[in-house]
Structures are given as structure tokens and as C-alpha cells.
Design a protein around this motif. Structure first.
Motif, PDB file in Angstrom:
ATOM      1  N   SER A 708       0.854  -1.193   0.000  1.00 54.53           N
ATOM      2  CA  SER A 708       0.000   0.000   0.000  1.00 54.53           C
ATOM      3  C   SER A 708       0.884   1.235   0.000  1.00 54.53           C
ATOM      4  CB  SER A 708      -0.921   0.013   1.222  1.00 54.53           C
ATOM      5  OG  SER A 708      -1.783   1.135   1.186  1.00 54.53           O
ATOM      6  N   ILE A 713       0.726   9.049  -7.024  1.00 57.69           N
ATOM      7  CA  ILE A 713      -0.260   8.229  -7.725  1.00 57.69           C
ATOM      8  C   ILE A 713       0.002   8.349  -9.221  1.00 57.69           C
ATOM      9  CG2 ILE A 713      -2.718   7.880  -8.176  1.00 57.69           C
ATOM     10  CD1 ILE A 713      -3.261   9.176  -5.429  1.00 57.69           C
ATOM     11  N   ALA A 719      -5.920   3.764  -9.562  1.00 55.95           N
ATOM     12  CA  ALA A 719      -6.267   4.904  -8.703  1.00 55.95           C
ATOM     13  C   ALA A 719      -6.235   6.203  -9.492  1.00 55.95           C
ATOM     14  CB  ALA A 719      -5.309   4.977  -7.518  1.00 55.95           C
ATOM     15  N   SER A 735      -1.106  12.397  -2.877  1.00 52.66           N
ATOM     16  CA  SER A 735      -0.431  11.109  -2.683  1.00 52.66           C
ATOM     17  C   SER A 735      -1.422  10.071  -2.176  1.00 52.66           C
ATOM     18  CB  SER A 735       0.696  11.262  -1.658  1.00 52.66           C
ATOM     19  OG  SER A 735       0.150  11.608  -0.397  1.00 52.66           O
ATOM     20  N   TYR A 736      -1.007   8.798  -2.265  1.00 52.99           N
ATOM     21  CA  TYR A 736      -1.840   7.738  -1.674  1.00 52.99           C
ATOM     22  C   TYR A 736      -2.051   7.985  -0.182  1.00 52.99           C
ATOM     23  CZ  TYR A 736      -1.715   4.665  -5.783  1.00 52.99           C
ATOM     24  OH  TYR A 736      -1.885   4.112  -7.025  1.00 52.99           O
ATOM     25  N   ARG A 739      -4.788  10.286   0.711  1.00 52.32           N
ATOM     26  CA  ARG A 739      -6.142   9.863   0.320  1.00 52.32           C
ATOM     27  C   ARG A 739      -6.594   8.585   1.039  1.00 52.32           C
ATOM     28  NH1 ARG A 739      -8.461  12.834  -3.692  1.00 52.32           N
ATOM     29  NH2 ARG A 739      -7.075  14.260  -4.812  1.00 52.32           N
ATOM     30  N   ARG A 740      -5.962   8.306   2.181  1.00 51.21           N
ATOM     31  CA  ARG A 740      -6.331   7.090   2.914  1.00 51.21           C
ATOM     32  C   ARG A 740      -7.707   7.167   3.556  1.00 51.21           C
ATOM     33  NH1 ARG A 740      -0.594   5.921   5.790  1.00 51.21           N
ATOM     34  NH2 ARG A 740       0.511   5.124   3.960  1.00 51.21           N
ATOM     35  N   VAL A 745     -10.021   4.986  -3.597  1.00 47.25           N
ATOM     36  CA  VAL A 745      -8.655   5.227  -4.052  1.00 47.25           C
ATOM     37  C   VAL A 745      -7.721   4.155  -3.506  1.00 47.25           C
ATOM     38  CG1 VAL A 745      -6.700   6.838  -3.971  1.00 47.25           C
ATOM     39  CG2 VAL A 745      -9.035   7.707  -4.244  1.00 47.25           C
ATOM     40  N   MET A 746      -7.872   3.836  -2.210  1.00 46.37           N
ATOM     41  CA  MET A 746      -6.887   2.987  -1.546  1.00 46.37           C
ATOM     42  C   MET A 746      -6.954   1.541  -2.013  1.00 46.37           C
ATOM     43  SD  MET A 746      -5.180   5.146  -0.017  1.00 46.37           S
ATOM     44  CE  MET A 746      -4.044   3.941   0.656  1.00 46.37           C
ATOM     45  N   GLY A 749      -5.150   1.338  -5.061  1.00 45.96           N
ATOM     46  CA  GLY A 749      -3.711   1.497  -4.862  1.00 45.96           C
ATOM     47  C   GLY A 749      -3.041   0.313  -4.200  1.00 45.96           C
TER      48      GLY A 749
END
Length: 933
Positions: A708, A713, A719, A735-736, A739-740, A745-746, A749
Motif C-alpha cells: 500500500s 499516484i 487509482a 499522494s496515496y 487519500r487514505r 482510491v486505496m 492502490g
């Protein structure tokens, strides 16, 4: 700082006689649950490691006959250094700390629980943290701007622009939950703020209004693996996933297997020119070899006593890198001095010292003035290090435990350049090592060229080192001498200074060293994790183009704790951890193939060769300036600003109000799906897996960054395509990590790291492996055998009702305490992970999300089974589900009809984890308990 709340002491029955009184130097009285008194009933207590005794105090104090029973007290009081570890400890912590990447999804889970409570007609306030919770916003600032006086202001404005929705959500949490506090952006890194400010020594319950209240030690869990930095001041604490932290916040004990405790005896003293960073890289290498995963490490001896607290904190900080649950230093005079120097009140300091002396816990075992000699404490094993043998070092290029002597770095890089990937190398032809590439759009008279080994990022970053004045002052002194000698930084190097506390800037200014760092490009870029977490910002387009066009192996040198593949920057394949002064030195040298022990760092005034020894500061020069870094008044003034003056940017954020969040449309925050279809009775959970397909075959050391990622991204990724479909421009992807709070999105990803290698994909003709989150789809039909993104394959498998499994090697899930590595795995329909070994936190997180962790026995492996990925897999668990069973059947159905069975170990380790799994995970389990009360 969040307000303290109730922790109901209930040992009044079986252990009431252990409640005693202590007095401070000023005559203040306090009560405490006495371990010395408990030792009259259980004499073994006096032999326990200090860290175990602090855990025992919590078990004793919280013994209520239900969650914590007298049997738990007895079991831990009789801890033996070498015994089968089958008993679990219910550990009630004093508080919880969060960083924003993990804190936002945790807050989203709490908000979702409140939504469920409201839907079921229950009071939303039923969901309320029962211990103080502090979230420090430190993971969101990026180094977009650098090398200018405006960098900090510009980066913070970008941070707030990108993260406005997240920060609005945090402000909702601040007003919705009584015990939830936020340290806004721009103050520092969570672990440094924790060390310098949040930790207060000993605590009492907020509703304990007695004239003589009960005091107890600080203890905590945090949603970041480097929470262990707090071990440097004698606080028991470690990193957990967000799902475990939620349980701890909501009144559940933190359950963990009774640990081994490895004693680490330090003797001697560090030599001239050797830093705390060099020491921690030695410790990391040694303890990785000792296989301390899941164990406590406790430092003792005269060498440990001689180390100042910032150095201890540096060593504790990197416990995840050496694999331990903790890297613990007992409280002693140096701890008290540190508390005084960082601005704690005199009453807090007196209470802290008096409490630990009353408990018999004061002093470093084996050192002068300690409560106990080293021989009186029983450890599972003792490891030794003579500090005088430590030499200047770096670690890398892909793992923090791969230490390299400074004098060997040049040769080591050249060797790894053409070694195969399996040997930690880069698999490049040796004849391509030295040629350099001219960047596009360069002036003819002075074109900039880059080549293999070039340092493209040099970052003074990370709480690991920026909490430590000795190495920060050393970096400033080295910069001063370098500037005075006429040295400059190479033009291709992206430089940044990102301290973990405003205090660092203050003492660098007071000592007059900051201007010299700035002259070398190390302008203040932000107060946060930045480069260490993957927020280094991008490189110039012409540099990225040259790297990809010529397949260059370029480098980053950073004063951080993590250097996993693609973490620092997706195009930088070699990443080295180093002390801050070495970061500055390599920014000047410009290439890791410059041997700084024998070759000049660069040419100074008049073309004179300048060597590292010419500019390296002496220990006395550093010592002369340390007084500027321990200014109690400065610490108090700085941290008073959190409430009094959090900054215009933070004050301008307006959050919604109310006890229940209304979930507006957002690509940052979405209601998590983990409680969909929730009911008070758990759904029947099928034990085992039938007819699963293989999603991936992985090798060793698959990190949570691989599973993860936290960084950039990619536009072409699932994503990236999702964000574009929702109207987000590439420039605003963020960034990932940021966006948690959005599962859409996650989950896209998950397994999306650009460097991850699924060994289901056949190798190329030269033996190299394809990188990126792809798999071969195996469902019968027209798409069978098609290569596709893991996310796309997961959705197709789930639509067909086909479960999937992952196979891996050693150390699966090493790295950050990243609960999305487990959440994403679950949302992709993966039912089990079968590996040769697991890192502690990730294994617990998998169980916490209802995913089976299974471990190969002995030398068994998926390679030994000759799996290729087209097999069908059954996992058969006969009879009752119970912890650590070695008789789980892994049944492999091969494509040619052959069937093979193999026994594997169930890594559901404790009875409480069995309950979590039966409930579909820890979050539904806790929610059912709260709503049933």
C-alpha cells in the motif's frame, strides 16, 4: 494535547494491599500500585526486565476480573526468560498518538461507527475514545519548493490547498470527540512532538479527584511504527495499525503475546567523528541478524547510561527497522535532565522521578546508581556492543538493515550496479556504469550532466535524526566549514531541510549555523516527514527524462529511517540512510561513488582539494553548542502556540459540526465499507478457503510500501484513472497517503507500487522481472492468462465469486504500521496470505481485517512447491479455530489434475484474535461490544 480521561482502577479486590503511597521531593503525596509489594507475593517480579515490569503495573492496576483477571497478573509476574510464548497480555495503555496519514482513516472508521450507532437508534456518543488521543499533522507537507527562502511558505500553502477536505474532517473530529486533540501542520513530526511535549512522565485519571490521587506510568500505542522513539525516555509504547489503535481508544486492552526480552548491553564510548546515526545503523544490522521480530529489546549497561536521551530516542525510533516491538531504555538521571531541558514543569519532573524510584524502576541496570545490577535482571538473551567499535556508516541501497562502512560505499555501489536483483543489485551491464547523460535544454557552455550514482536528492529529514541536536548541529558546523572552504553543492542535487520540530530552527538560528546550511541549498522546506515518507516532491522533468531514457541508477541520501524501493522517489533506485552531516557532505560530493574517506569532497577556493576531515566538526565543537538546544523556556513557548496561535492557514479551516458526520461527496473522505450490512450478531464466517486462485507470488521482504504505497499516484494506474474519472486533474492527485480516508482510491492502490514484482509473471530473456502491480488472470474463460492490474483482476474474481490468496517469502509486511496494507488486501477479496514469515504489525492487521495469515513450516516455501500461479488452492482448518495450529492443510490443485497437501501454521496467535476473526475483524467486534453495553 488531548485531555486525560477515566481509567478505572479496579485491583481493589485481589491485590488491594499493593496500593501504596509515595512522596515527591517537595512533599506531595501520591498513590501507586506497588510492584515491590506485589513481589512479596510473586518474588520473581524483582528479576523481570524493566519493560515487562511497566507492562505488569498496567495489568495489576486494571485488573477488573473481566478483561484483565488475577490470572493475567500472576502469569506476567511469573514471566520466565525462556518459555513457550502462548499466553496473551491484556495491556491497557495510557494514551494513543496518531499521525495524519493513519489518523484520518481511523477517524473515518470512528465516524462510520457513529453512523451505525445512529442508524440502530443508539446514542452516537457511545462511540467515544476512553483515553486521550493526540493527532499530529506531519505527513502531508511535500517538498515541491526547495532551495529558496520562500520554500516553507510555498510548501505550506500547497499543503493546505491539497488537503483542505482532510483538515475540515479533522476539525469535525475535534468538536465531535471530547478526548481527541490535533496538533496542526507546521509544528513538527508526531514522534518528536511526542518526545518533546506530549509525554508527561506519569499520569492520573481525569476523574480521580482524591486528595491523594493514583499515579501511573505513561504508556501508549501509536499509528506509526516509529512510535518506539518514545522508548528513549523510558515509556513503553509501540506502533500498531489504525484498527488496533481504534480498539485501544475505545477501551479494549491491546492484546499481545507475552514477549521474549532481549537484553542489549552497551559498553565503552563512541569514538571521535562517530554519530548516533552510525550507532543506530550498527544496532539495526546486529538485531536484524538476531531475529528479534515480536520481541522487546531492552538496553542496559554503562554504555547505555552514557548515551544522552536524543541518542537513545534515535535508537528506539528504528526498532521497526531491526524488527523489535520496542527498543527500550529505562528511566534514569539523563531522562530527568531531558524532561527539565524540554520544558516540563518542576512538579511533573519531581513526580516522575519519585514514582520511578518508589517502584524500584529508576536507573539503567548495570550502571552506577541504578536500582539493580545487570545480573539481577533476567533476559531471554543478551547481545553486546562495544560503542568504541562503531564506525561512520550509511545503509542501503534498498533496506535499512544493510549497513555499509562509509569507506566501502563507493566500491559497494559499483559492485551492486551489475549484480542481479536477487542479490540486492541493479542488474545493469558493468560497461554502462560511468558514461554520463546531458540533460535536455542545457546551455552549450556549461551543460549539466548526470550519471549513475549521482545524488539527486539530499534531505535532512525524519524524526529519527532531526530530534537529535548533536547531529543537526554537526550538519550545521560542517556546512559552515564547507562554505568557508569555498565548497558548493552540485547543481543536480535537490536539497531540503525538514526538521521534526520548530525548536530545531530556533537553535540553528541562535548558533548562527542556519545561514551556512542555506548557502548550500538546505533551506527550510517544511516541518514534517517529507522525504522520509515519500513526500520528496518531484525532480525536474529533464532529470526524470534522462533517468528513464538511459535507465540510470541514481541516488538519494537522507537522514531518514526507510529506504525501501520507490519510497523516496519512483525514479531513484538507490537510497541511502545517513547522518545529517553526511547528507550535506554527499550533496557537495554529488555522487555516492566518491569515496569520502580517501577522495576530496570537492574543490574549494582556488581549486584546492577539500577532504571530509577538513570540514568534519569535532565532538567538542558540537558539545559547545548543545546548550542552545536544551532551552526549557523555548520549548514551553513553542508548544503553547498549538492552542494560542496555530497559524492563519489552520484557523481559516472550517469544519462541519455535530456528533455524526454527514459524508459529503469527496475524493479524500468517504464512508468506509467495513460496516456495510452490520448487525449485532456476527455473520457466520467460513473457516478456511475453497477453490481460491493465486493473486500473486512474491519473494522476500515485501514491505507495506509495496502493498500500500504512500507516495505519488501514477496517472495510468487504477487509482489515477479513478481520480481522473471523478474530475481530479493530475496536478491535484496528491499522494496515496493523503487519500487514505477514501477506500475507493486505496483499494485501487493496493499492490500498486511501481517496484513490486509479482513472480507469476515470467522473467524476460535477460532474467529481469517486470515491475508494477500486475497479475495473470486465471479464471476460466476468454480472459484466462491475460495480464492485468491486480485491482482489475480482483474485481473480476469477486464478481465471479472466486476467492484469492497471496504467497510470499520472508518478512512479509515489513515496514510502516500501515493498516491500509491489510484493509486493501481485504477489500480486494484476498482471503489468506501464506508466507515464510510475517512482520509483527502487518500480521496483526491482517487478522484484524479478517484475512488469514498462514506460515510455511521449516524450509517449506511456495518455490519448493513449484507454484506458477495457475493452481487452485484450498485451505482446510478442521475442528475448532484455535491459535497457532500447525495442522492447517494447504491443498494445491495443479492444472494437470495433480493434488498436493502441505501442513502450514495458522498465525492467528492469541485467543482474542480468534474472536476478531470470527466477528469478521476487530472493528465489528469492538462495535458490537460498545453497542451492547
Amino acid at each position: 494535547m488531548a485531555a486525560a480521561t477515566s481509567q478505572a482502577p479496579s485491583s481493589a479486590g485481589a491485590f488491594a494491599p499493593t496500593l501504596k503511597t509515595f512522596k515527591t521531593a517537595s512533599g506531595e503525596s501520591g498513590k501507586f500500585w506497588s510492584l515491590k509489594e506485589l513481589a512479596k507475593q510473586y518474588p520473581n517480579v524483582t528479576k523481570l526486565p524493566v519493560s515487562i515490569r511497566i507492562v505488569l503495573e498496567s495489568v495489576l492496576r486494571n485488573c477488573d476480573g473481566q478483561k484483565v483477571t488475577p490470572a493475567h497478573v500472576e502469569q506476567l509476574a511469573n514471566w520466565q526468560p525462556n518459555a513457550d510464548r502462548t499466553e496473551e497480555i491484556p495491556f491497557v495503555v495510557t494514551r494513543v498518538v496518531l499521525q495524519d496519514f493513519t489518523g484520518v482513516p481511523l477517524l473515518a472508521d470512528l465516524a462510520a461507527m457513529r453512523s451505525v450507532a445512529a442508524q440502530l437508534g443508539k446514542s452516537p456518543k457511545t462511540i467515544e475514545p476512553l483515553v486521550p488521543v493526540d493527532l499530529v499533522v506531519d505527513h502531508s507537507v511535500m517538498v515541491d519548493h526547495y532551495g529558496t527562502p520562500q520554500a516553507l511558505d510555498l510548501n505550506m500553502k500547497l499543503e493546505f490547498s491539497r488537503n483542505n477536505e482532510r483538515y475540515q474532517f479533522m476539525k469535525w473530529g475535534m468538536q465531535a470527540f471530547d478526548t481527541f486533540g490535533v496538533t496542526p501542520p507546521g509544528f513538527g513530526i508526531v514522534h518528536q512532538v511526542n518526545l518533546e511535549y506530549l509525554a508527561r512522565g506519569v499520569y492520573k485519571s481525569a476523574d480521580d479527584k482524591a486528595d491523594v490521587p493514583v499515579w501511573y506510568p505513561d504508556s501508549l500505542v501509536g499509528t506509526d511504527s516509529h512510535t518506539t522513539m518514545i522508548n528513549g525516555v523510558g515509556v513503553v509504547g509501540w506502533g500498531v495499525g489504525g484498527i488496533e489503535a481504534e480498539a485501544a481508544m475505545l477501551g479494549q486492552p491491546v492484546y499481545f503475546l507475552t514477549p521474549d526480552v532481549v537484553g542489549f548491553e552497551l559498553t565503552g564510548q563512541l569514538r571521535q567523528g562517530v554519530t548516533a546515526t552510525d550507532l543506530v545503523l550498527y544496532v539495526t544490522q546486529i538485531l536484524r541478524g538476531e531475529k528479534v521480530v515480536g520481541k522487546f529489546v531492552e538496553f542496559f549497561g554503562p554504555g547505555a547510561a552514557s548515551i544522552p536521551v536524543p541518542d537513545r530516542a534515535t535508537i528506539g525510533n528504528m526498532a521497526p527497522e531491526y524488527g523489535a516491538t520496542m527498543g527500550f531504555f529505562p528511566v534514569d538521571d539523563k531522562t530527568i535532565d531531558y524532561f527539565r531541558g524540554t520544558g516540563r514543569t518542576e512538579a511533573e519532573i519531581e513526580r516522575f522521578e519519585a514514582y520511578y524510584k518508589a517502584q524500584g524502576l529508576f536507573g539503567m541496570p548495570g550502571a552506577e546508581g541504578a536500582s539493580q545490577s545487570a545480573g539481577e535482571v533476567q533476559y531471554t538473551k543478551i547481545v553486546k556492543l562495544d560503542l568504541s567499535t562503531v564506525t561512520p556508516s550509511l545503509a542501503g541501497p534498498k533496506r535499512p538493515q544493510d549497513r555499509i562502512d562509509l569507506g566501502h560505499l563507493s566500491a559497494r555501489f559499483k559492485e551492486l550496479y551489475s549484480k542481479p536483483v536477487e542479490a540486492n543489485g541493479f542488474n545493469q551491464p558493468a560497461d554502462r556504469l560511468l558514461p554520463r547523460v546531458t540533460l535536455a535544454n542545457q546551455p552549450e557552455e556549461a551543460p549539466v550532466k548526470i550519471g549513475n550514482g549521482d545524488v539527486l536528492i539530499a534531505a535532512i529529514t525524519s524524526c529519527t535524526n532531526t530530534s537529535n541536536p548533536s547531529v543537526l548541529l554537526a550538519a550545521g558546523l560542517l556546512a559552515k566549514k564547507a562554505v568557508e572552504a569555498g565548497l558548493t553543492v552540485k547543481p543536480h542535487v535537490k536539497t531540503s531541510l525538514a526538521p521534526g520540530s520548530r525548536i530545531v530552527t530556533e537553535y540553528l538560528q541562535k548558533t548562527g549555523l542556519l545561514p551556512y546550511l542555506e548557502k548550500l541549498g538546505f533551506y527550510l522546506a517544511g516541518y514534517g516527514c517529507t522525504t522520509c515518507i515519500g513526500n520528496a516532491g518531484d525532480l525536474a522533468p529533464e532529470i526524470n527524462d534522462a533517468i528513464t531514457r538511459s535507465d540510470l541508477v541514481c541516488a538519494a541520501v537522507l537522514s531518514g529511517n526507510r529506504n525501501f524501493e520507490a519510497r523516496i522517489h519512483p525514479n531513484l533506485k538507490a537510497n541511502f540512510l545517513a547522518s545529517p552531516p553526511l547528507v550535506v557532505a554527499f550533496a557537495i560530493a554529488g555522487n555516492v561513488m566518491v569515496d569520502l574517506m580517501t577522495e576530496p569532497v570537492g574543490k574549494g577556493t582556488g581549486g584546492k582539494d577539500v577532504y571530509l576531515g577538513d570540514i568534519w566538526p569535532s565532538a567538542q565543537e558540537v558539545s559547545d553548542l548543545l546548550g542552545f538546544a536544551m532551552d526549557a523556556k523555548a520549548f514551553r513557548q513553542n508548544y503553547s502556540q498549538i492552542a494560542a496561535n496555530p497559524g492563519k492557514l489552520w484557523s481559516s479551516i472550517k469544519g462541519v459540526t455535530g456528533d455524526v458526520y454527514d459524508w459529503p461527496d469527496s475524493t479524500y473522505i468517504a464512508e468506509p465499507p467495513f460496516f456495510a450490512g452490520f448487525r449485532m450478531q456476527p455473520h457466520a464466517t467460513q473457516v478456511g478457503v475453497q477453490g481460491a486462485r493465486v493473486m500473486a507470488l512474491f519473494g522476500d521482504s515485501i514491505t507495506t510500501d509495496h502493498i500500500s504505497p504512500a507516495g505519488a499516484i501514477k496517472e495510468s494506474s487504477p487509482a489515477g484513472q479513478y481520480l481522473k474519472a471523478n474530475g481530479v486533474q493530475k496536478a491535484d492527485f496528491n499522494s496515496y497517503g493523503s487519500r487514505r480516508g477514501n477506500h475507493e482510491v486505496m483499494m485501487r492502490g493496493t499492490f500498486a507500487n511501481v517496484r513490486i514484482k509479482n513472480l507469476m509473471i515470467p522473467p524476460a530473456a535477460d532474467g529481469s522481472r517486470e515491475e508494477g502491480g500486475v497479475t495473470l488472470f486465471q479464471q476460466s474463460g476468454p480472459r484466462q492468462g491475460e495480464k492485468m492490474f491486480i485491482y482489475d483482476a480482483a474485481m473480476a474474481y469477486m464478481e465471479a465469486g472466486t476467492p484469492t490468496v497471496i504467497f510470499a517469502g520472508e518478512e512479509y509486511g515489513t515496514g510502516s504500521s500501515r493498516d491500509w496494507a491489510a484493509k486493501g488486501t481485504q477489500l480486494l477479496g484476498i482471503k489468506a496470505v501464506v508466507a515464510r514469515s510475517f512482520e509483527r504489525i502487518h500480521r496483526a492487521n491482517l487478522v484484524g481485517m479478517g484475512v488469514l495469515p498462514l506460515q510455511f513450516l521449516g524450509t517449506d516455501s511456495w518455490e519448493g512447491l513449484k507454484l506458477v500461479g495457475n493452481e487452485k488452492i484450498d485451505i482446510v482448518i478442521d475442528g475448532e479455530l484455535s491459535p497457532q495450529r500447525d495442522d492447517v492443510k494447504l491443498v494445491v490443485h495443479r492444472a494437470d489434475g495433480q493434488v498436493q497437501e502441505l501442513a502450514v501454521r495458522l498465525r492467528i496467535d492469541t485467543p482474542i484474535e480468534v474472536e476478531y476473526y470470527r466477528h469478521g475483524g476487530i472493528l465489528p467486534f469492538v462495535l458490537r461490544q460498545l453497542l451492547a453495553d
